[in-house]
Design a protein around this motif. Structure first.
Motif, PDB file in Angstrom:
ATOM      1  N   ASN A 174       0.869  -1.175   0.000  1.00 24.64           N
ATOM      2  CA  ASN A 174       0.000   0.000   0.000  1.00 24.64           C
ATOM      3  C   ASN A 174       0.907   1.227   0.000  1.00 24.64           C
ATOM      4  O   ASN A 174       1.633   1.479   0.961  1.00 24.64           O
ATOM      5  CB  ASN A 174      -0.899  -0.019   1.248  1.00 24.64           C
ATOM      6  CG  ASN A 174      -2.005   1.002   1.162  1.00 24.64           C
ATOM      7  OD1 ASN A 174      -2.186   1.647   0.136  1.00 24.64           O
ATOM      8  ND2 ASN A 174      -2.739   1.153   2.248  1.00 24.64           N
ATOM      9  N   THR A 175       0.900   1.992  -1.084  1.00 25.91           N
ATOM     10  CA  THR A 175       1.798   3.131  -1.214  1.00 25.91           C
ATOM     11  C   THR A 175       1.355   4.277  -0.310  1.00 25.91           C
ATOM     12  O   THR A 175       0.249   4.280   0.242  1.00 25.91           O
ATOM     13  CB  THR A 175       1.847   3.617  -2.668  1.00 25.91           C
ATOM     14  OG1 THR A 175       0.577   4.187  -3.013  1.00 25.91           O
ATOM     15  CG2 THR A 175       2.170   2.470  -3.609  1.00 25.91           C
ATOM     16  N   GLU A 229      -2.466   3.764  -2.765  1.00 25.58           N
ATOM     17  CA  GLU A 229      -2.711   2.866  -3.893  1.00 25.58           C
ATOM     18  C   GLU A 229      -2.012   1.525  -3.663  1.00 25.58           C
ATOM     19  O   GLU A 229      -0.994   1.448  -2.982  1.00 25.58           O
ATOM     20  CB  GLU A 229      -2.198   3.479  -5.199  1.00 25.58           C
ATOM     21  CG  GLU A 229      -2.963   4.701  -5.650  1.00 25.58           C
ATOM     22  CD  GLU A 229      -2.440   5.213  -6.981  1.00 25.58           C
ATOM     23  OE1 GLU A 229      -3.264   5.700  -7.776  1.00 25.58           O
ATOM     24  OE2 GLU A 229      -1.222   5.123  -7.224  1.00 25.58           O
ATOM     25  N   LEU A 230      -2.575   0.479  -4.265  1.00 24.88           N
ATOM     26  CA  LEU A 230      -1.953  -0.829  -4.211  1.00 24.88           C
ATOM     27  C   LEU A 230      -0.934  -0.946  -5.338  1.00 24.88           C
ATOM     28  O   LEU A 230      -1.127  -0.442  -6.436  1.00 24.88           O
ATOM     29  CB  LEU A 230      -3.010  -1.925  -4.346  1.00 24.88           C
ATOM     30  CG  LEU A 230      -4.047  -2.003  -3.217  1.00 24.88           C
ATOM     31  CD1 LEU A 230      -5.096  -3.053  -3.527  1.00 24.88           C
ATOM     32  CD2 LEU A 230      -3.366  -2.315  -1.881  1.00 24.88           C
ATOM     33  N   ARG A 231       0.169  -1.657  -5.051  1.00 28.39           N
ATOM     34  CA  ARG A 231       1.223  -1.818  -6.049  1.00 28.39           C
ATOM     35  C   ARG A 231       1.925  -3.148  -5.805  1.00 28.39           C
ATOM     36  O   ARG A 231       2.153  -3.550  -4.668  1.00 28.39           O
ATOM     37  CB  ARG A 231       2.222  -0.673  -5.942  1.00 28.39           C
ATOM     38  CG  ARG A 231       3.368  -0.750  -6.953  1.00 28.39           C
ATOM     39  CD  ARG A 231       4.260   0.481  -6.856  1.00 28.39           C
ATOM     40  NE  ARG A 231       4.892   0.570  -5.539  1.00 28.39           N
ATOM     41  CZ  ARG A 231       5.533   1.653  -5.105  1.00 28.39           C
ATOM     42  NH1 ARG A 231       5.586   2.739  -5.860  1.00 28.39           N
ATOM     43  NH2 ARG A 231       6.091   1.665  -3.899  1.00 28.39           N
ATOM     44  N   HIS A 288     -10.370  -0.321   1.015  1.00 24.24           N
ATOM     45  CA  HIS A 288      -9.055  -0.957   0.950  1.00 24.24           C
ATOM     46  C   HIS A 288      -9.133  -2.388   1.486  1.00 24.24           C
ATOM     47  O   HIS A 288      -8.576  -3.317   0.897  1.00 24.24           O
ATOM     48  CB  HIS A 288      -8.054  -0.144   1.765  1.00 24.24           C
ATOM     49  CG  HIS A 288      -6.698  -0.768   1.855  1.00 24.24           C
ATOM     50  ND1 HIS A 288      -5.773  -0.685   0.843  1.00 24.24           N
ATOM     51  CD2 HIS A 288      -6.122  -1.508   2.841  1.00 24.24           C
ATOM     52  CE1 HIS A 288      -4.671  -1.339   1.199  1.00 24.24           C
ATOM     53  NE2 HIS A 288      -4.865  -1.837   2.412  1.00 24.24           N
ATOM     54  N   TRP A 329     -10.632  -4.705  -1.060  1.00 27.30           N
ATOM     55  CA  TRP A 329      -9.697  -5.071  -2.129  1.00 27.30           C
ATOM     56  C   TRP A 329      -8.693  -6.108  -1.658  1.00 27.30           C
ATOM     57  O   TRP A 329      -8.356  -7.041  -2.396  1.00 27.30           O
ATOM     58  CB  TRP A 329      -8.974  -3.836  -2.648  1.00 27.30           C
ATOM     59  CG  TRP A 329      -9.776  -2.982  -3.584  1.00 27.30           C
ATOM     60  CD1 TRP A 329     -10.014  -1.650  -3.491  1.00 27.30           C
ATOM     61  CD2 TRP A 329     -10.459  -3.420  -4.770  1.00 27.30           C
ATOM     62  NE1 TRP A 329     -10.797  -1.217  -4.539  1.00 27.30           N
ATOM     63  CE2 TRP A 329     -11.082  -2.282  -5.340  1.00 27.30           C
ATOM     64  CE3 TRP A 329     -10.610  -4.656  -5.399  1.00 27.30           C
ATOM     65  CZ2 TRP A 329     -11.836  -2.357  -6.506  1.00 27.30           C
ATOM     66  CZ3 TRP A 329     -11.356  -4.727  -6.563  1.00 27.30           C
ATOM     67  CH2 TRP A 329     -11.962  -3.591  -7.118  1.00 27.30           C
ATOM     68  N   ASP A 367      -3.275  -3.842 -11.407  1.00 28.66           N
ATOM     69  CA  ASP A 367      -3.369  -2.787 -12.421  1.00 28.66           C
ATOM     70  C   ASP A 367      -4.821  -2.408 -12.672  1.00 28.66           C
ATOM     71  O   ASP A 367      -5.147  -1.224 -12.859  1.00 28.66           O
ATOM     72  CB  ASP A 367      -2.720  -3.239 -13.731  1.00 28.66           C
ATOM     73  CG  ASP A 367      -1.196  -3.189 -13.667  1.00 28.66           C
ATOM     74  OD1 ASP A 367      -0.670  -2.629 -12.689  1.00 28.66           O
ATOM     75  OD2 ASP A 367      -0.550  -3.710 -14.598  1.00 28.66           O
ATOM     76  N   ARG A 401      -5.942  -0.305  -9.723  1.00 26.97           N
ATOM     77  CA  ARG A 401      -5.336   1.027  -9.773  1.00 26.97           C
ATOM     78  C   ARG A 401      -5.995   1.899 -10.841  1.00 26.97           C
ATOM     79  O   ARG A 401      -6.063   3.121 -10.698  1.00 26.97           O
ATOM     80  CB  ARG A 401      -3.843   0.907 -10.064  1.00 26.97           C
ATOM     81  CG  ARG A 401      -3.015   0.462  -8.859  1.00 26.97           C
ATOM     82  CD  ARG A 401      -1.619   0.035  -9.293  1.00 26.97           C
ATOM     83  NE  ARG A 401      -0.910   1.115  -9.959  1.00 26.97           N
ATOM     84  CZ  ARG A 401      -0.147   2.010  -9.341  1.00 26.97           C
ATOM     85  NH1 ARG A 401      -0.035   1.957  -8.016  1.00 26.97           N
ATOM     86  NH2 ARG A 401       0.482   2.941 -10.004  1.00 26.97           N
ATOM     87  N   SER A 402      -6.467   1.278 -11.907  1.00 31.17           N
ATOM     88  CA  SER A 402      -7.095   2.048 -12.981  1.00 31.17           C
ATOM     89  C   SER A 402      -8.533   2.424 -12.660  1.00 31.17           C
ATOM     90  O   SER A 402      -9.173   3.154 -13.415  1.00 31.17           O
ATOM     91  CB  SER A 402      -7.065   1.242 -14.285  1.00 31.17           C
ATOM     92  OG  SER A 402      -7.933   0.127 -14.207  1.00 31.17           O
ATOM     93  N   GLY A 403      -9.034   1.913 -11.537  1.00 29.17           N
ATOM     94  CA  GLY A 403     -10.399   2.241 -11.139  1.00 29.17           C
ATOM     95  C   GLY A 403     -11.446   1.283 -11.686  1.00 29.17           C
ATOM     96  O   GLY A 403     -12.640   1.484 -11.471  1.00 29.17           O
TER      97      GLY A 403
END
Length: 586
Positions: free
Chosen positions: A10-11, A15-17, A106, A109, A294, A297-299
């Motif tokens: 979690n940045t 955001e997740l990465r 969060h 997800w 991805d 992150r793109s919604g």
């Protein structure tokens, strides 16, 4: 791996990465993976169970305060303790409901990703499985909002029954359980305790519908369910240092319960597969994680169909490259150019092709129109054609050099005299005999001889014309014999070339048959996997229907008839052509 690494972080921007280090580790794992994930409220001992599955006392951070230790999803890859050819991938997720974080989206997800990536999904909770515990699993009711099976409009009208094909085995781990496993005065198993806790609440009130939401979702999404209850492992004081305690320091009942839990996970957790029963390797798992994250992150909502399509492109492209590289390497190692015959090269080609196709069939999946397989076969054909051409060139070069060496041994000036042509013919015939008797000339032996004879034709004519002992008639007879000899050379070359052409055609036909054979074998394997999965789903739906009838929900039972009828048709169709996979993504 000596210790866990973060897989999905979690940045600071929220955001997740996917962590690159974890991806590199997964990319190095070429064998099948068994993926076990654990989720639950924070500070409930999830990490301890995962460390035990890893065969370690420490690894995933435990902590001894009310503050959550794990952030994001952490990964630990270890050799599977019971299967030599598999890797056990343990995913420890960030605790749900962390008051310091306060981000329900969060949490959802994290929950969804744990479901998507695993074959066995462990939900960890404290105390008992009461209504409050069931309702705390509200994340499961939101899964269909956060995960799509199909893309586009096809998703409309989707029901929970579609998710049954790919959702993992569900294990509920109840920690610090202090009650007796008894219902209505009868001793029950932990599994029966779970099933009883998931019975639907009767009535048509809003409260009944609200209470039944998570129960129905768990029953629909996770048809394979298991429950373990754990006593408190030790006193409160010892719990603070539990990672330093040995089994002798823990409650014996807890130790046995932990052993039973680990044994079940090791023996019953299947390797992760996707549509058609294709086995997922560590590399594929990493690509899936990137695809899902991805999408988040793109919604957008992660779509299983799109994820598998993207994964198939990556894996099939890699399968073509690896299989072709294997073919080239094997052909280069096993063929020492130049070969004596085309048959020798053809025999090696058959073996190399078979091994390359076996690798492709093992690595590739969902090559539905066989476009990648056709591409591989074209590259193999071109490579083989090139090898045959190289073989021919080397043979011809060798033969011309051999003939030239034999020719250079002649005293050409000695033939320019009366009677010299007869001597020349004797020496030329000797060269031809010596040449043909020499081994190792290769596939262009006759072609090289024809070229050589054409080149020396003018020399022979000059010697013939200079031989004053021959009459004009004898000279013409010798010229006719020379032309006849050239025609015989040409005929022999044509015969050899026809044989080589036929052999190359046979090679292509054998390659085509081998390709079809391996394709049919894989299709049959896929058909069996599809049949097995559809039968498993059908059995679970029938079991759920019987449970609804026994609980007095006849109307809900009747509503399942259409699903069951559809599944029965799928099973029948699978016996002839195909359908879905196990622990799979559609």
């Amino acid at each position: 791996m000596e210790k866990p690494v973060c897989l999905i972080e979690n940045t600071s921007a929220g955001e997740l990465r996917v962590n690159q280090e974890a991806l590199e580790i997964l990319n190095s794992i070429k064998q099948p993976v068994v993926v076990v994930s654990i989720v639950g409220m924070y500070r409930t001992g999830k990490s301890y169970l995962m460390n035990r599955l890893a065969g370690k006392q420490t690894g995933f951070p435990l902590g001894s305060t009310v503050q959550s230790e794990t952030k994001g999803i952490w990964m630990w890859c270890v050799p599977h303790p019971h299967r030599d050819n598999q890797t056990l991938v343990l995913l420890d997720s960030e605790g749900l409901g962390d008051v310091a974080k306060g981000d329900q989206a969060h949490d959802t997800w994290i929950f969804s990703l744990a479901v998507l990536l695993s074959c066995t999904f462990v939900y960890n909770s404290m105390g008992t499985i009461n209504n409050e515990a069931v309702m705390s699993l509200h994340y499961v009711t939101e899964l269909t909002e956060h995960i799509k099976v199909k893309s586009g409009k096809e998703e409309e009208g989707d029901t929970a029954a579609k998710y049954i094909h790919f959702f993992p085995t569900f294990v509920w781990a109840v920690r610090d359980f202090t009650l007796e496993l008894r219902i209505d005065g009868q001793t029950v198993t932990a599994d029966e305790y779970l099933d009883n806790s998931l019975k639907l609440v009767k009535g048509k009130s809003r409260q009944a519908a609200y209470s039944n939401g998570p129960r129905e979702c768990i029953r629909n999404y996770f048809p394979t369910r298991k429950c373990f209850v754990f006593d408190q492992p030790a006193s409160k004081e010892k719990l603070r240092i539990i990672d330093k305690l040995t089994d002798a320091d823990l409650d014996p009942a807890f130790v046995q319960q932990t052993l039973d839990f680990c044994s079940y996970i090791f023996k019953q957790s299947r390797e992760k597969t996707i549509t058609g029963g294709y086995t997922v390797t560590g590399q594929m798992l990493g690509n899936l994680a990137v695809t899902y994250v991805d999408a988040i992150r793109s919604g957008s909502v992660p779509c299983l169909e799109n994820a598998v399509a993207a994964l198939s492109q990556i894996e099939n492209s890699a399968a073509v490259e690896e299989s072709f590289a294997l073919y080239r390497r094997l052909l280069g190692e096993r063929v020492k150019l130049h070969t004596e015959t085309q048959e020798e090269l053809s025999t090696v080609q058959d073996v190399c092709l078979k091994e390359a196709l076996q690798l492709f069939m093992k690595r590739s999946f969902k090559d539905e129109d066989q476009s990648y397989q056709k591409g591989l076969m074209e590259r193999i054909r071109d490579e083989y054609d090139g090898k045959c051409s190289e073989n021919a060139v080397l043979s011809q070069t060798h033969c011309i050099a051999l003939l030239q060496q034999l020719w250079n041994n002649l005293d050409h000036d000695s033939f320019m005299k009366p009677g010299g042509y007869a001597d020349y013919r004797v020496q030329l015939d000797s060269i031809i005999q010596t040449y043909r008797a020499t081994p190792g000339k290769g596939v262009q032996a006759e072609q090289a001889l024809e070229i050589f004879m054409k080149e020396k034709n003018d020399v022979g004519s000059s010697i013939l014309n200079a031989d004053r002992n021959l009459s004009e008639q004898e000279r013409k007879l010798q010229e006719e014999e020379a032309r006849a000899e050239m025609e015989r050379f040409k005929a022999e070359v044509a015969r050899r070339e026809q044989e080589d052409t036929e052999k190359r055609l046979e090679d292509a036909q054998r390659a085509h048959r081998e390709n079809e054979k391996q394709l049919m074998e894989r299709m049959e394997k896929e058909r069996h996997a599809i049949l097995e999965e559809n039968q498993r789903v059908l059995d679970r739906r029938l079991q759920e229907q019987r449970a609804l009838i026994s609980e007095g929900f006849e109307q809900k039972s009747r509503m399942m008839e259409a699903q069951i009828d559809s599944l029965q048709k799928e099973v029948a169709a699978s016996k002839n052509r195909g359908g879905g996979g196990g622990c799979i993504l559609l």
